[in-house]
Design a protein around this motif. Sequence first.
Motif, short mmCIF file in Angstrom:
data_model
loop_
_atom_site.label_atom_id
_atom_site.label_comp_id
_atom_site.label_asym_id
_atom_site.label_seq_id
_atom_site.Cartn_x
_atom_site.Cartn_y
_atom_site.Cartn_z
N THR A 61 0.82 -1.22 0.00
CA THR A 61 0.00 0.00 0.00
C THR A 61 0.85 1.27 0.00
OG1 THR A 61 -0.15 -0.13 2.42
CG2 THR A 61 -1.96 -1.10 1.14
N GLY A 62 2.14 1.14 -0.30
CA GLY A 62 3.00 2.32 -0.38
C GLY A 62 3.33 2.96 0.95
N LEU A 63 3.32 2.19 2.04
CA LEU A 63 3.64 2.74 3.35
C LEU A 63 5.07 3.25 3.39
CD1 LEU A 63 1.99 0.11 5.74
CD2 LEU A 63 1.17 2.41 5.22
N THR A 64 5.30 4.27 4.22
CA THR A 64 6.64 4.82 4.44
C THR A 64 6.96 4.72 5.92
OG1 THR A 64 6.00 7.10 4.95
CG2 THR A 64 6.12 6.48 2.61
N SER A 65 8.17 5.10 6.29
CA SER A 65 8.55 5.05 7.70
C SER A 65 7.82 6.08 8.54
CB SER A 65 10.07 5.24 7.84
OG SER A 65 10.51 6.38 7.12
N ASP A 66 7.06 6.97 7.91
CA ASP A 66 6.30 7.99 8.65
C ASP A 66 4.91 7.52 9.09
OD1 ASP A 66 8.25 9.93 8.49
OD2 ASP A 66 7.53 10.68 6.55
N ASN A 67 4.37 6.49 8.42
CA ASN A 67 2.97 6.12 8.71
C ASN A 67 2.79 4.65 9.06
OD1 ASN A 67 3.43 5.15 6.15
ND2 ASN A 67 1.93 6.47 5.14
N LEU A 68 3.64 4.16 9.97
CA LEU A 68 3.57 2.77 10.38
C LEU A 68 2.73 2.55 11.64
CD1 LEU A 68 7.29 1.66 9.82
CD2 LEU A 68 5.36 1.52 8.23
N GLU A 69 2.49 3.61 12.39
CA GLU A 69 1.76 3.46 13.65
C GLU A 69 0.37 2.91 13.40
OE1 GLU A 69 1.45 5.86 17.85
OE2 GLU A 69 2.35 6.80 16.09
#
Length: 287
Positions: free
Chosen positions: A145-153
């Motif tokens: 889903t294109g997750l990045t290290s900013d939106n893992l919570e």
Amino acid sequence: MSRTPRTLVRALSAGAAAGLLAVSLTACGGNGSAGSASDCKPAHSDLKSITEGELTVASYDYAPATILQGEGVTGMEGDLINEIKLECLKVTVSTSGGAGAVIPSVQSKRVDIGSGNWLRTKERTKIVYMSTPLWSDPQAIVSKTGLTSDNLEGKVIGSVAGNLWNDSMQKWLGDKFKIYQDDESIYGDLKAGRIDALVASSASANYRFKSAPIEGATVVDVKPNANVPQFAAVGQVMLPSSLDNDALGKALDEDIKKLREDGTIKKLLEKYGIDPSVGEPGAPSEL
């Protein structure tokens, strides 16, 4: 997941130029034992290993760094270890215990060195001798889903045992963070949707997807994140050895320097489809 121990034996021979560290590999004999060259002269006469005449290496399957094939190991690090002239020693590679056993095996002196994309870190300076860097290796978030290290919570995130960011991510994500023992399990769960993303070497993930793609999966290099200090800089890959055997560590440093200077490291990276520029990691540093 445990693995059946596998052993690779190779004879490493001296090069033609006296005083230089050679990078030639003598083939095994037909009976599975390495042939020995009577004229092989070690570059360091005071070098000692756990088993006299052998270099024992702990490794696991982590392509393209280490690729297990039958009783052998290839990949960037596997090929590099097989090309380094390590004091006329036979090389024995044990894969028992998987990723989580590599550093403890080095620390407890069950093996001479470890292999499998281990990064130079401040914490590891306390428990192993870290070789001069082989190459740099960006870390990445792999998801569908294109997750990045900013939106893992709030997401379910996986990582393989032994990764240096595991403790930080466990504190941050709690029971949403899952630790795996091998790549097959973690990528299987990503494909099946049992986890939202995984954290891995960018090189490893991109290499894997060439032969085993996951529909919709993306590999996004990490950005600095206050919850994971280990994401603040690009890591440098090293070969760990015992703090009590710095003669071996220093010999490795010299061999790696030679292999960089003669272009061998560049060729190994290109062989596995990795940008050769990462083979110039700069001065040693720790995450």
